[in-house]
Motif scaffolding. Structure first.
Motif, PDB file in Angstrom:
ATOM      1  N   PHE A  45       0.831  -1.207   0.000  1.00 50.71           N
ATOM      2  CA  PHE A  45       0.000   0.000   0.000  1.00 50.71           C
ATOM      3  C   PHE A  45       0.862   1.253   0.000  1.00 50.71           C
ATOM      4  O   PHE A  45       0.654   2.172  -0.800  1.00 50.71           O
ATOM      5  N   ASP A  46       1.839   1.299   0.883  1.00 51.31           N
ATOM      6  CA  ASP A  46       2.685   2.488   1.001  1.00 51.31           C
ATOM      7  C   ASP A  46       3.494   2.726  -0.270  1.00 51.31           C
ATOM      8  O   ASP A  46       3.629   3.871  -0.728  1.00 51.31           O
ATOM      9  N   ARG A  47       4.032   1.665  -0.845  1.00 46.29           N
ATOM     10  CA  ARG A  47       4.865   1.829  -2.046  1.00 46.29           C
ATOM     11  C   ARG A  47       4.029   2.203  -3.266  1.00 46.29           C
ATOM     12  O   ARG A  47       4.471   2.986  -4.111  1.00 46.29           O
ATOM     13  N   SER A  48       2.820   1.691  -3.354  1.00 50.39           N
ATOM     14  CA  SER A  48       1.960   2.078  -4.481  1.00 50.39           C
ATOM     15  C   SER A  48       1.556   3.541  -4.357  1.00 50.39           C
ATOM     16  O   SER A  48       1.443   4.248  -5.361  1.00 50.39           O
ATOM     17  N   ASN A  49       1.369   4.024  -3.120  1.00 44.44           N
ATOM     18  CA  ASN A  49       1.066   5.442  -2.920  1.00 44.44           C
ATOM     19  C   ASN A  49       2.206   6.323  -3.415  1.00 44.44           C
ATOM     20  O   ASN A  49       1.985   7.388  -3.996  1.00 44.44           O
ATOM     21  N   PHE A  53       4.971  -6.318 -14.263  1.00 43.45           N
ATOM     22  CA  PHE A  53       3.540  -6.541 -14.303  1.00 43.45           C
ATOM     23  C   PHE A  53       2.921  -6.370 -12.921  1.00 43.45           C
ATOM     24  O   PHE A  53       1.825  -5.812 -12.770  1.00 43.45           O
ATOM     25  N   PHE A  54       3.621  -6.808 -11.889  1.00 43.49           N
ATOM     26  CA  PHE A  54       3.094  -6.662 -10.536  1.00 43.49           C
ATOM     27  C   PHE A  54       2.963  -5.193 -10.157  1.00 43.49           C
ATOM     28  O   PHE A  54       1.976  -4.784  -9.535  1.00 43.49           O
ATOM     29  N   ILE A  55       3.934  -4.383 -10.542  1.00 40.03           N
ATOM     30  CA  ILE A  55       3.841  -2.942 -10.276  1.00 40.03           C
ATOM     31  C   ILE A  55       2.611  -2.372 -10.962  1.00 40.03           C
ATOM     32  O   ILE A  55       1.824  -1.617 -10.368  1.00 40.03           O
ATOM     33  N   LEU A  56       2.414  -2.743 -12.215  1.00 41.08           N
ATOM     34  CA  LEU A  56       1.238  -2.285 -12.952  1.00 41.08           C
ATOM     35  C   LEU A  56      -0.045  -2.762 -12.280  1.00 41.08           C
ATOM     36  O   LEU A  56      -1.008  -2.000 -12.128  1.00 41.08           O
ATOM     37  N   LEU A  57      -0.058  -4.015 -11.851  1.00 41.49           N
ATOM     38  CA  LEU A  57      -1.241  -4.589 -11.225  1.00 41.49           C
ATOM     39  C   LEU A  57      -1.582  -3.875  -9.926  1.00 41.49           C
ATOM     40  O   LEU A  57      -2.747  -3.568  -9.653  1.00 41.49           O
ATOM     41  N   VAL A  58      -0.565  -3.584  -9.141  1.00 46.04           N
ATOM     42  CA  VAL A  58      -0.787  -2.893  -7.871  1.00 46.04           C
ATOM     43  C   VAL A  58      -1.350  -1.499  -8.109  1.00 46.04           C
ATOM     44  O   VAL A  58      -2.297  -1.068  -7.446  1.00 46.04           O
ATOM     45  N   VAL A  59      -0.764  -0.786  -9.054  1.00 42.90           N
ATOM     46  CA  VAL A  59      -1.195   0.588  -9.309  1.00 42.90           C
ATOM     47  C   VAL A  59      -2.566   0.614  -9.986  1.00 42.90           C
ATOM     48  O   VAL A  59      -3.494   1.295  -9.530  1.00 42.90           O
ATOM     49  N   ALA A  60      -2.713  -0.157 -11.074  1.00 43.40           N
ATOM     50  CA  ALA A  60      -3.958  -0.124 -11.837  1.00 43.40           C
ATOM     51  C   ALA A  60      -5.089  -0.850 -11.119  1.00 43.40           C
ATOM     52  O   ALA A  60      -6.244  -0.412 -11.163  1.00 43.40           O
ATOM     53  N   GLY A  61      -4.761  -1.958 -10.449  1.00 40.49           N
ATOM     54  CA  GLY A  61      -5.806  -2.760  -9.822  1.00 40.49           C
ATOM     55  C   GLY A  61      -6.149  -2.335  -8.416  1.00 40.49           C
ATOM     56  O   GLY A  61      -7.194  -2.714  -7.885  1.00 40.49           O
ATOM     57  N   ASN A  62      -5.280  -1.579  -7.788  1.00 42.37           N
ATOM     58  CA  ASN A  62      -5.492  -1.164  -6.409  1.00 42.37           C
ATOM     59  C   ASN A  62      -5.913   0.296  -6.347  1.00 42.37           C
ATOM     60  O   ASN A  62      -6.994   0.640  -5.875  1.00 42.37           O
ATOM     61  N   GLU A  63      -5.050   1.166  -6.861  1.00 37.72           N
ATOM     62  CA  GLU A  63      -5.285   2.604  -6.736  1.00 37.72           C
ATOM     63  C   GLU A  63      -6.573   3.045  -7.419  1.00 37.72           C
ATOM     64  O   GLU A  63      -7.376   3.793  -6.841  1.00 37.72           O
ATOM     65  N   THR A  64      -6.785   2.610  -8.644  1.00 33.01           N
ATOM     66  CA  THR A  64      -7.940   3.118  -9.386  1.00 33.01           C
ATOM     67  C   THR A  64      -9.256   2.617  -8.798  1.00 33.01           C
ATOM     68  O   THR A  64     -10.234   3.366  -8.718  1.00 33.01           O
ATOM     69  N   THR A  65      -9.309   1.343  -8.380  1.00 35.11           N
ATOM     70  CA  THR A  65     -10.544   0.811  -7.800  1.00 35.11           C
ATOM     71  C   THR A  65     -10.840   1.466  -6.467  1.00 35.11           C
ATOM     72  O   THR A  65     -11.990   1.784  -6.155  1.00 35.11           O
ATOM     73  N   ARG A  66      -9.804   1.668  -5.660  1.00 34.92           N
ATOM     74  CA  ARG A  66     -10.049   2.316  -4.367  1.00 34.92           C
ATOM     75  C   ARG A  66     -10.578   3.740  -4.570  1.00 34.92           C
ATOM     76  O   ARG A  66     -11.436   4.197  -3.820  1.00 34.92           O
ATOM     77  N   ASN A  67     -10.090   4.429  -5.583  1.00 39.20           N
ATOM     78  CA  ASN A  67     -10.566   5.783  -5.838  1.00 39.20           C
ATOM     79  C   ASN A  67     -12.001   5.774  -6.356  1.00 39.20           C
ATOM     80  O   ASN A  67     -12.795   6.659  -6.019  1.00 39.20           O
TER      81      ASN A  67
END
Length: 422
Positions: free
Chosen positions: A181-185, A254-268
């Motif tokens: 979470f912290d690193r994706s932020n 791919f994991f970096i992309l997944l964390v950012v695209a799959g985590n950040e955008t859905t949470r927003n």
């Protein structure tokens, strides 16, 4: 709020300036409404990234109308993704782009190869297999917030579900959730002082966070190589599509992309959803009157209004004239403003009205049709649906109690904090 087009002129604003994106929502909507009336796409100077070692750029065009973004997205040979970052106007070395952004910064055939390998894990059939896990996770999250009666909706609710699902899919242990979470932020919010206080250290902060995420999943991949399980990391490590397999470096990216695209955008999207339902109690009541009937439309309307990814950049590869008459030349930079397209009066009736019965709703919240349409759209829709089902079932009086604290970003329409009560 009704939008007028005669309050602010295009010359009054600079879309490259973060201060513009901090302005009140209705002011930004006024600006884009005016820009959409222009005969040709507007042109802007590039932001100053000299502190990161990049020379001044030549500027960029803003595609602000729905039809123009559709045209660009359907012509990836002309509007390419591999020449420069898709998240800004920078042109880092190719190895840096691949390191950070993975396949969203690629064109076919490389993009098609990677997407072919990873897409098998994101089909509707595969996503349906984890529905029970999503249901249980959402129910637990809502159960845990009930005793306190309120708090920060983003950190306590919106961020938790997509983070858990992505980590569980990959086989990341719960002990690593906070670190992910912290690193994706940091990666997505590097220009926000809450996440990177030292503006001069932005590049180092992004690279450090990305490398730590890469090492996390590469270490897990090595374990799964020897001892496979049923998680996505195992699937990707052992995937063989027509003789092709992911390298460790590709898996890490791919994991970096997944964390950012799959985590950040859905949470927003979930955070924006609570704000929208609070501001529109009639729509909330309508949804609650028959949740399943209205859920598909409500989710699409939340994504349209939220537009979690504000824009994506493309670079023109040859001389080209758009249907609107705009002539581009090789090397021109183009930013496709999905946020604006999703408010285009030529496409949406009463675009500033939140209407869960809107039909049709051809929003571009997941991108436009083309090779880069969001791979995780099915998962995002399911997570948003399930999260609001649990919220409206367990805490039907939930509401936001103050304006959201927004992420300092022109790329992500992010909400960092949102006070709420139940």
């Amino acid at each position: 709020m009704p939008v007028t087009t005669d309050v602010l002129r295009p010359d009054d604003v600079d879309l490259s300036d973060l201060r513009f994106w901090a302005r009140p929502l209705h002011e930004r909507e006024q600006v884009f409404a005016r820009l959409r009336t222009l005969e040709r796409p507007p042109f802007f100077d590039e932001p100053d990234f000299s502190h990161l070692g990049f020379p001044p750029g030549d500027g960029y065009f803003g595609l602000v109308r729905h039809a123009d973004i559709i045209e660009a997205s359907r012509n990836p040979q002309v509007f390419c993704s591999s020449r420069g970052s898709v998240a800004n106007t920078l042109d880092p070395p190719p190895e840096i782009l691949e390191y950070i952004a993975s396949m969203i910064n690629m064109d076919d055939p490389r993009h098609a190869r990677l997407r072919r390998i990873v897409s098998r894990a994101f089909t509707p059939k595969m996503i349906s297999k984890i529905r029970d896990d999503v249901d249980r996770a959402a129910a637990r999250i809502v159960e845990e917030i009930r005793p306190a009666g309120g708090g920060d909706f983003v950190t306590e609710v919106a961020a938790r579900l997509p983070l858990k699902i992505i980590c569980d899919l990959m086989g990341i242990p719960e002990s690593e959730y906070q670190g992910v979470f912290d690193r994706s932020n940091i990666i997505i919010g590097a220009f926000d002082p809450e996440y990177v206080p030292d503006f001069a250290a932005v590049q180092l902060a992004i690279m450090t966070a990305a490398e730590e995420l890469r090492q996390l999943v590469i270490g897990l991949a090595e374990e799964r190589e020897a001892d496979p399980t049923d998680d996505l990391t195992s699937v990707l490590v052992h995937a063989d599509v027509e003789g092709e397999r992911l390298t460790r470096e590709e898996l890490g990216s791919f994991f970096i992309l997944l964390v950012v695209a799959g985590n950040e955008t859905t949470r927003n999207a979930i955070a924006h959803g609570l704000k929208l339902l609070t501001l529109n109690p009639d729509q909330k009541a309508l949804w609650m009157s028959d949740f399943d009937r209205h859920a598909p439309g409500a989710v699409e309307e939340i994504v349209r209004c939220a537009s979690p990814v504000t824009f994506m950049r493309r670079t023109v590869t040859r001389d080209y004239q758009m249907a609107n008459g705009q002539r581009f030349k090789d090397g021109d930079k183009v930013l496709m403003y999905y946020w604006s397209a999703n408010r285009d009066e030529a496409i949406f009736t009463d675009p500033y009205t939140f209407d869960i019965t809107r039909n049709p709703n051809p929003h571009l919240g997941f991108g436009a049709a083309g090779p880069h349409f969001c791979l995780g759209a099915h998962l995002a829709r399911m997570e948003i649906t399930v999260m609001f089902r649990e919220l409206l079932r367990q805490v039907p009086d939930i509401r936001s109690t103050a304006p959201p604290e927004r992420l300092a970003s022109s790329f992500i329409n992010g909400i960092k904090h949102l006070p709420y009560e139940i």
